[in-house]
Each structure stands twice: as C-alpha cells, then as structure tokens.
Motif scaffolding. Structure first.
Motif, mmCIF file in Angstrom:
data_model
loop_
_atom_site.group_PDB
_atom_site.id
_atom_site.type_symbol
_atom_site.label_atom_id
_atom_site.label_comp_id
_atom_site.label_asym_id
_atom_site.label_seq_id
_atom_site.Cartn_x
_atom_site.Cartn_y
_atom_site.Cartn_z
ATOM 1 N N SER A 106 -0.511 12.807 -2.009
ATOM 2 C CA SER A 106 -0.621 12.186 -3.317
ATOM 3 C C SER A 106 -0.794 10.673 -3.185
ATOM 4 O O SER A 106 -1.627 10.066 -3.856
ATOM 5 C CB SER A 106 0.621 12.505 -4.153
ATOM 6 N N PHE A 107 -0.017 10.068 -2.304
ATOM 7 C CA PHE A 107 -0.136 8.627 -2.075
ATOM 8 C C PHE A 107 -1.537 8.272 -1.596
ATOM 9 O O PHE A 107 -2.161 7.340 -2.107
ATOM 10 C CB PHE A 107 0.904 8.160 -1.053
ATOM 11 N N ILE A 108 -2.032 9.019 -0.636
ATOM 12 C CA ILE A 108 -3.380 8.762 -0.100
ATOM 13 C C ILE A 108 -4.417 8.899 -1.212
ATOM 14 O O ILE A 108 -5.281 8.036 -1.388
ATOM 15 C CB ILE A 108 -3.681 9.699 1.083
ATOM 16 N N ALA A 109 -4.340 9.976 -1.965
ATOM 17 C CA ALA A 109 -5.341 10.236 -3.016
ATOM 18 C C ALA A 109 -5.277 9.199 -4.131
ATOM 19 O O ALA A 109 -6.318 8.772 -4.642
ATOM 20 C CB ALA A 109 -5.132 11.635 -3.587
ATOM 21 N N ASN A 110 -4.075 8.780 -4.498
ATOM 22 C CA ASN A 110 -3.914 7.904 -5.654
ATOM 23 C C ASN A 110 -3.907 6.420 -5.324
ATOM 24 O O ASN A 110 -4.094 5.600 -6.230
ATOM 25 C CB ASN A 110 -2.638 8.251 -6.402
ATOM 26 N N THR A 111 -3.705 6.087 -4.076
ATOM 27 C CA THR A 111 -3.592 4.683 -3.707
ATOM 28 C C THR A 111 -4.735 4.212 -2.830
ATOM 29 O O THR A 111 -5.314 3.168 -3.084
ATOM 30 C CB THR A 111 -2.250 4.428 -2.977
ATOM 31 N N LEU A 112 -5.051 4.986 -1.830
ATOM 32 C CA LEU A 112 -6.016 4.516 -0.831
ATOM 33 C C LEU A 112 -7.460 4.867 -1.182
ATOM 34 O O LEU A 112 -8.384 4.218 -0.711
ATOM 35 C CB LEU A 112 -5.690 5.102 0.536
ATOM 36 N N ARG A 113 -7.671 5.871 -1.982
ATOM 37 C CA ARG A 113 -9.024 6.333 -2.235
ATOM 38 C C ARG A 113 -9.601 5.819 -3.551
ATOM 39 O O ARG A 113 -10.593 6.324 -4.034
ATOM 40 C CB ARG A 113 -9.053 7.852 -2.216
ATOM 41 N N ARG A 114 -8.969 4.832 -4.128
ATOM 42 C CA ARG A 114 -9.468 4.258 -5.380
ATOM 43 C C ARG A 114 -10.630 3.326 -5.069
ATOM 44 O O ARG A 114 -10.598 2.577 -4.114
ATOM 45 C CB ARG A 114 -8.381 3.495 -6.106
ATOM 46 N N GLU A 115 -11.587 3.362 -5.918
ATOM 47 C CA GLU A 115 -12.744 2.484 -5.725
ATOM 48 C C GLU A 115 -12.829 1.455 -6.811
ATOM 49 O O GLU A 115 -12.388 1.585 -7.870
ATOM 50 C CB GLU A 115 -14.024 3.308 -5.683
ATOM 51 N N THR A 129 10.354 -1.548 21.424
ATOM 52 C CA THR A 129 8.911 -1.394 21.651
ATOM 53 C C THR A 129 8.435 -0.033 21.198
ATOM 54 O O THR A 129 7.401 0.082 20.522
ATOM 55 C CB THR A 129 8.590 -1.608 23.143
ATOM 56 N N ARG A 130 9.182 1.012 21.526
ATOM 57 C CA ARG A 130 8.804 2.373 21.116
ATOM 58 C C ARG A 130 8.866 2.533 19.600
ATOM 59 O O ARG A 130 8.000 3.158 18.997
ATOM 60 C CB ARG A 130 9.694 3.409 21.805
ATOM 61 N N THR A 131 9.882 1.942 18.971
ATOM 62 C CA THR A 131 10.014 2.028 17.519
ATOM 63 C C THR A 131 8.855 1.318 16.832
ATOM 64 O O THR A 131 8.258 1.848 15.888
ATOM 65 C CB THR A 131 11.360 1.432 17.065
ATOM 66 N N LYS A 132 8.522 0.128 17.302
ATOM 67 C CA LYS A 132 7.392 -0.604 16.727
ATOM 68 C C LYS A 132 6.096 0.174 16.884
ATOM 69 O O LYS A 132 5.283 0.235 15.961
ATOM 70 C CB LYS A 132 7.258 -1.981 17.370
ATOM 71 N N ALA A 133 5.883 0.771 18.041
ATOM 72 C CA ALA A 133 4.668 1.555 18.283
ATOM 73 C C ALA A 133 4.608 2.755 17.339
ATOM 74 O O ALA A 133 3.549 3.063 16.778
ATOM 75 C CB ALA A 133 4.602 2.003 19.739
ATOM 76 N N ALA A 134 5.742 3.427 17.149
ATOM 77 C CA ALA A 134 5.780 4.583 16.246
ATOM 78 C C ALA A 134 5.493 4.157 14.810
ATOM 79 O O ALA A 134 4.724 4.823 14.094
ATOM 80 C CB ALA A 134 7.138 5.273 16.336
ATOM 81 N N LEU A 135 6.079 3.054 14.379
ATOM 82 C CA LEU A 135 5.826 2.568 13.026
ATOM 83 C C LEU A 135 4.363 2.169 12.845
ATOM 84 O O LEU A 135 3.758 2.465 11.806
ATOM 85 C CB LEU A 135 6.733 1.382 12.706
ATOM 86 N N ASN A 136 3.793 1.528 13.848
ATOM 87 C CA ASN A 136 2.374 1.148 13.764
ATOM 88 C C ASN A 136 1.470 2.372 13.688
ATOM 89 O O ASN A 136 0.507 2.381 12.917
ATOM 90 C CB ASN A 136 1.983 0.254 14.933
ATOM 91 N N ARG A 137 1.771 3.418 14.477
ATOM 92 C CA ARG A 137 0.985 4.658 14.403
ATOM 93 C C ARG A 137 1.101 5.279 13.014
ATOM 94 O O ARG A 137 0.118 5.763 12.453
ATOM 95 C CB ARG A 137 1.441 5.655 15.468
ATOM 96 N N HIS A 138 2.289 5.264 12.460
ATOM 97 C CA HIS A 138 2.535 5.827 11.135
ATOM 98 C C HIS A 138 1.731 5.063 10.075
ATOM 99 O O HIS A 138 1.034 5.669 9.262
ATOM 100 C CB HIS A 138 4.038 5.765 10.836
ATOM 101 N N ILE A 139 1.810 3.755 10.095
ATOM 102 C CA ILE A 139 1.075 2.932 9.137
ATOM 103 C C ILE A 139 -0.426 3.111 9.307
ATOM 104 O O ILE A 139 -1.159 3.252 8.321
ATOM 105 C CB ILE A 139 1.479 1.453 9.272
ATOM 106 N N ASP A 140 -0.895 3.113 10.551
ATOM 107 C CA ASP A 140 -2.332 3.304 10.805
ATOM 108 C C ASP A 140 -2.809 4.643 10.253
ATOM 109 O O ASP A 140 -3.891 4.735 9.667
ATOM 110 C CB ASP A 140 -2.642 3.208 12.299
ATOM 111 N N ALA A 180 -5.495 5.189 7.280
ATOM 112 C CA ALA A 180 -6.705 5.950 7.578
ATOM 113 C C ALA A 180 -6.828 7.181 6.678
ATOM 114 O O ALA A 180 -7.844 7.883 6.715
ATOM 115 C CB ALA A 180 -6.714 6.367 9.040
ATOM 116 N N GLY A 181 -5.791 7.465 5.893
ATOM 117 C CA GLY A 181 -5.819 8.647 5.041
ATOM 118 C C GLY A 181 -5.665 9.937 5.816
ATOM 119 O O GLY A 181 -6.107 10.991 5.363
ATOM 120 N N ASP A 182 -5.001 9.881 6.961
ATOM 121 C CA ASP A 182 -4.865 11.027 7.854
ATOM 122 C C ASP A 182 -3.476 11.655 7.702
ATOM 123 O O ASP A 182 -2.550 11.327 8.448
ATOM 124 C CB ASP A 182 -5.115 10.582 9.294
#
Length: 64
Positions: free
Chosen positions: A55-64, A5-16, A20-22
């Motif tokens: 770099s991942f956030i800038a090149n992957t998530l912020r594309r329009e 449960t703790r591992t899943k929660a940590a992975l979900n926080r990481h993915i979120d 979110a680009g945070d």
C-alpha cells in the motif's frame, strides 16, 4: 563496531528496496512471525506487513 556496520547495511538495503518499490526484497527483512508497530496499531505476520508495504509503495512511490 561490526554490529553497527551490519545494522546500517541492513537498514540501507531495506530503504533501497522500499524506494525501488520491491516488496519482495523488503519482506526478506521480516520473520514469519514479525510484528511491526504503526500509529494505527500492530501489524502481525508477513501478510499484514506485506499489505502495508505494498500500500505504501502504491500510494506513495508510484504517484506521478
């Protein structure tokens, strides 16, 4: 189990945080001496990991 449960929660926080680009929230998942293994080779320490995440956030998530 509780560990699962703790591992899943940590992975979900990481993915979120990534989605979110945070980068600051993502970096809270890594110790100062963390090593992340990538196809291009290992990233050692907070600075290298942060650069890759930003770099991942800038090149992957912020594309329009």
């Amino acid at each position: 189990t509780d560990a699962t449960t703790r591992t899943k929660a940590a992975l979900n926080r990481h993915i979120d945080a990534i989605m979110a680009g945070d980068a600051d929230a993502v970096m809270r998942n890594f110790a100062d001496d963390a090593v992340v293994y990538t196809p291009e080779g290992p990233l050692r320490g907070q600075d290298a990991i942060r650069a890759d995440i930003e770099s991942f956030i800038a090149n992957t998530l912020r594309r329009e």
